[in-house]
Scaffold this active site. Structure first.
Site, mmCIF file in Angstrom:
data_model
loop_
_atom_site.group_PDB
_atom_site.id
_atom_site.type_symbol
_atom_site.label_atom_id
_atom_site.label_comp_id
_atom_site.label_asym_id
_atom_site.label_seq_id
_atom_site.Cartn_x
_atom_site.Cartn_y
_atom_site.Cartn_z
ATOM 1 N N GLY A 155 -8.938 -0.222 1.335
ATOM 2 C CA GLY A 155 -10.180 -0.390 0.590
ATOM 3 C C GLY A 155 -9.948 -0.292 -0.902
ATOM 4 O O GLY A 155 -8.867 -0.609 -1.406
ATOM 5 N N GLY A 156 -10.958 0.176 -1.617
ATOM 6 C CA GLY A 156 -10.931 0.183 -3.072
ATOM 7 C C GLY A 156 -10.067 1.284 -3.658
ATOM 8 O O GLY A 156 -9.866 2.343 -3.058
ATOM 9 N N ILE A 157 -9.574 1.038 -4.861
ATOM 10 C CA ILE A 157 -8.617 1.936 -5.492
ATOM 11 C C ILE A 157 -9.234 3.298 -5.819
ATOM 12 O O ILE A 157 -8.574 4.337 -5.655
ATOM 13 C CB ILE A 157 -8.025 1.266 -6.757
ATOM 14 C CG1 ILE A 157 -6.858 2.091 -7.299
ATOM 15 C CG2 ILE A 157 -9.075 1.038 -7.821
ATOM 16 C CD1 ILE A 157 -6.069 1.354 -8.371
ATOM 17 N N GLU A 158 -10.473 3.353 -6.249
ATOM 18 C CA GLU A 158 -11.075 4.644 -6.603
ATOM 19 C C GLU A 158 -11.272 5.503 -5.364
ATOM 20 O O GLU A 158 -11.041 6.716 -5.401
ATOM 21 C CB GLU A 158 -12.405 4.419 -7.336
ATOM 22 C CG GLU A 158 -12.236 3.785 -8.708
ATOM 23 C CD GLU A 158 -11.255 4.551 -9.598
ATOM 24 O OE1 GLU A 158 -11.303 5.804 -9.597
ATOM 25 O OE2 GLU A 158 -10.437 3.903 -10.281
ATOM 26 N N THR A 159 -11.693 4.883 -4.263
ATOM 27 C CA THR A 159 -11.820 5.639 -3.016
ATOM 28 C C THR A 159 -10.456 6.117 -2.547
ATOM 29 O O THR A 159 -10.308 7.234 -2.046
ATOM 30 C CB THR A 159 -12.488 4.780 -1.936
ATOM 31 O OG1 THR A 159 -13.769 4.347 -2.394
ATOM 32 C CG2 THR A 159 -12.667 5.570 -0.647
ATOM 33 N N GLY A 160 -9.434 5.264 -2.708
ATOM 34 C CA GLY A 160 -8.081 5.652 -2.330
ATOM 35 C C GLY A 160 -7.609 6.889 -3.079
ATOM 36 O O GLY A 160 -6.960 7.777 -2.510
ATOM 37 N N GLU A 192 -19.149 0.911 7.412
ATOM 38 C CA GLU A 192 -20.489 1.094 7.974
ATOM 39 C C GLU A 192 -21.289 -0.202 8.043
ATOM 40 O O GLU A 192 -22.254 -0.287 8.805
ATOM 41 C CB GLU A 192 -21.265 2.143 7.168
ATOM 42 C CG GLU A 192 -21.564 1.783 5.719
ATOM 43 C CD GLU A 192 -20.460 2.230 4.773
ATOM 44 O OE1 GLU A 192 -20.766 2.402 3.579
ATOM 45 O OE2 GLU A 192 -19.305 2.379 5.208
ATOM 46 N N GLU A 247 -3.766 1.118 1.412
ATOM 47 C CA GLU A 247 -3.674 -0.270 0.943
ATOM 48 C C GLU A 247 -4.905 -0.524 0.097
ATOM 49 O O GLU A 247 -6.017 -0.567 0.607
ATOM 50 C CB GLU A 247 -3.591 -1.237 2.135
ATOM 51 C CG GLU A 247 -2.959 -2.579 1.774
ATOM 52 C CD GLU A 247 -3.974 -3.634 1.374
ATOM 53 O OE1 GLU A 247 -4.473 -3.554 0.215
ATOM 54 O OE2 GLU A 247 -4.251 -4.508 2.187
ATOM 55 N N LYS A 266 -12.675 4.679 11.911
ATOM 56 C CA LYS A 266 -13.946 4.538 11.200
ATOM 57 C C LYS A 266 -13.994 3.195 10.510
ATOM 58 O O LYS A 266 -13.419 3.002 9.440
ATOM 59 C CB LYS A 266 -14.157 5.654 10.175
ATOM 60 C CG LYS A 266 -15.634 5.742 9.730
ATOM 61 C CD LYS A 266 -15.817 6.328 8.374
ATOM 62 C CE LYS A 266 -15.685 5.294 7.292
ATOM 63 N NZ LYS A 266 -16.746 4.250 7.329
ATOM 64 N N GLU A 269 -9.668 -6.771 -10.036
ATOM 65 C CA GLU A 269 -9.970 -7.459 -8.780
ATOM 66 C C GLU A 269 -11.459 -7.796 -8.725
ATOM 67 O O GLU A 269 -12.313 -6.921 -8.838
ATOM 68 C CB GLU A 269 -9.589 -6.558 -7.607
ATOM 69 C CG GLU A 269 -9.556 -7.246 -6.267
ATOM 70 C CD GLU A 269 -9.004 -6.345 -5.176
ATOM 71 O OE1 GLU A 269 -8.332 -6.861 -4.273
ATOM 72 O OE2 GLU A 269 -9.235 -5.116 -5.226
ATOM 73 N N CYS A 278 -7.797 -9.045 -0.074
ATOM 74 C CA CYS A 278 -7.019 -8.195 -0.972
ATOM 75 C C CYS A 278 -5.840 -8.944 -1.589
ATOM 76 O O CYS A 278 -5.386 -8.613 -2.680
ATOM 77 C CB CYS A 278 -6.529 -6.951 -0.242
ATOM 78 S SG CYS A 278 -5.497 -7.285 1.197
#
Length: 496
Positions: free
Chosen positions: A227-232, A177, A249, A174, A384, A283
């Site tokens: 991707g981003g830390i909150e999504t991780g 988008e 990551e 994926k 970041e 990153c």
């Protein structure tokens, strides 16, 4: 180029019929319309990958044959590198020369893992019995959900796709988008090679719901996310439902430390290289520059002069050195970070705004921005930004530099510049980051593992470790002369 999902070796529109407009960030114009998947599409892709792994030939194919197909995909990428580079720049805004470098790296990654596929032969260990043998083998982990970011769409996808295929896994890829075009094209190239149905599936759509389904679905054995830390963090929570393997990551705040004995001109040049490729949307960007006090003022003056000369423009325009940010939303985020830095007391020396050039008004451009007078407690130093923004701090001692550099919640990468060999040894050991560069910055290659300490993520990509992420270890113990123990339910005379 196809604009649909690729599920079970078939190009198919989203079941809802939804589509998304893909935007060129340099001018805001629509460059493609692609399918917009949802949870049902994700479930179809997962089911195809599950069937291909559980019932198909791919996991059981000799590793040398899998490796050959992965290597051939690298060759096809190399053959189509110019087309892919131009497509990547059209979709992301990065200069076409940068995209050409990316394509060379991507082809090399597939070739590397193609060659490594049959080199993971397992291990023989000494068992506790002289009549037994004990071996450790590695087997593919299974169905892998792979969520790639928008900043390096195909490069980051290749870090996941190549080792997973080499290991014998099946995939649901994926891409972001907003940057799916090169992932679509590479899926077309892979289709030419005849991978079995369901081995490679391409899912297009937003993180919620499509990425969320990959993380939550119990039929997925591993989820890899960049991707981003909150999504991780959300992915980790979702993956706990079936304790699937997780590889993350999540970015970094990467210090670039300049000691007074550094080679001034080389360090200066690499500070610029460490930040302004792809407009700082990296990153590992060394956007946190730390300069020893005796060198500080001279270094800032030289940095200011070089940054003021950076040519901002369209990826395909002659002489362009830096392109736009990826989207209008991201441009606003960078502007907020800059405004916060000013409010916290950082001194703005350059940039801090969109360009005045009318030719750039339709794109998402932002000028190279320089802050000085920064301190360790400022959010602009600790968080970041993911844009063309440098902060400069001043330090007085090696211990101070190490303490401040390590204060971040991240631990992806760091670099430092010095000629002192004893200091090199001390600093390399003291810095708590997954990669430490000495007298260089932002160097990575297929053979070396990539990943971070602390909240920069879990696991490693690239290198042998990147292949091992997509395997499970199995211990096989065989007793060649089994004998009864005569322990339970009998006495020695009665049992004979």
């Amino acid at each position: 180029m196809n604009q649909h999902l690729y599920i079970d070796a078939q190009w198919t529109p989203a079941q809802s019929g939804a589509t998304r407009s893909i935007i060129n960030p340099a001018n805001g114009q629509v460059i493609a319309e692609v399918a917009e998947g949802n949870r049902e599409d994700a479930r179809r892709a997962i089911a195809a990958a599950r069937k291909a792994f559980d019932q198909g030939p791919w996991p059981h194919m000799p590793a040398s044959q899998r490796g050959e197909m992965v290597y051939k995909l690298g060759m096809l990428i190399e053959k189509n590198a110019e087309e892919l580079a131009r497509l990547e720049s059209l979709n992301t805004g990065k200069t076409v020369e940068e995209s050409r470098w990316d394509m060379a790296d991507i082809a090399g990654i597939f070739k590397y893992y193609g060659g490594l596929a049959d080199k993971m032969g397992g291990e023989v260990i000494d068992p506790p019995s002289p009549t037994a043998t004990s071996v450790i083998v590695r087997e593919p982990v299974g169905v892998c959900g792979q969520i790639s970011p928008w900043n390096y769409p195909l490069l980051q996808a290749s870090w996941k796709m190549a080792p997973a295929l080499a290991a014998g896994c099946t995939l649901v890829m994926k891409p972001s988008e907003i940057t799916p075009l090169t992932s679509i094209r590479v899926t077309e190239l892979a289709e030419r090679l005849g991978f079995p149905p369901g081995v490679i599936n391409l899912l297009l759509g937003p993180g919620d719901p499509t990425g969320a389904e990959l993380a939550e679905n119990p039929l997925v054995d591993l989820i890899s996310f960049t991707g981003g830390i909150e999504t991780g963090k959300k992915i980790m929570r979702a993956a706990s439902a079936n304790i699937k393997k997780v590889a993350l990551e999540l970015g970094g705040k990467n210090p670039n430390i300049i000691f007074s004995d550094a080679d001034f001109e080389v360090a200066l040049d690499h500070v610029l290289n460490g930040v302004f490729f792809h407009a700082g949307q990296i990153c590992s960007a060394g956007a946190r520059v730390m300069v020893e006090r005796p060198l500080h003022d001279r270094f800032v003056d030289a940095l200011l002069a070089r940054m003021a000369a950076i040519k901002v423009g369209d990826a395909f325009a002659e002489g362009t050195q830096m392109g736009p940010l990826i989207s209008a939303n991201h441009l606003v985020k960078v502007e907020r970070s800059v405004a916060l830095a000013v409010a916290e007391g950082a001194k703005l020396l350059l940039g801090g705004k969109r360009p005045d050039d009318p030719a750039l008004k339709q794109g998402f451009f932002y000028l190279p921005t320089l802050f000085v007078g920064c301190t360790n407690d400022m959010r602009i130093v600790q968080e970041e930004v993911f844009g063309p923004v440098i902060t400069v701090e001043c330090f007085d001692s090696e211990d101070e530099a190490v303490t401040c550099a390590n204060s971040t919640i991240y631990g992806l990468s760091a670099g430092f510049w010095t000629r002192d060999q004893a200091r090199i040894k001390r600093m390399s050991a003291a810095l708590r980051f997954g990669t430490v560069w000495v007298n260089d910055f932002n160097v990575y290659f297929a053979q070396a593992p990539w990943g971070g300490y602390k909240q920069s993520g879990l696991g490693r990509e690239l290198g042998i470790a990147g292949l091992e992420e997509y395997t499970e270890q199995k211990h096989i113990y065989q007793n060649h002369q089994p004998q009864p123990l005569h322990w339970f339910g009998c006495s020695q005379p009665a049992c004979g």
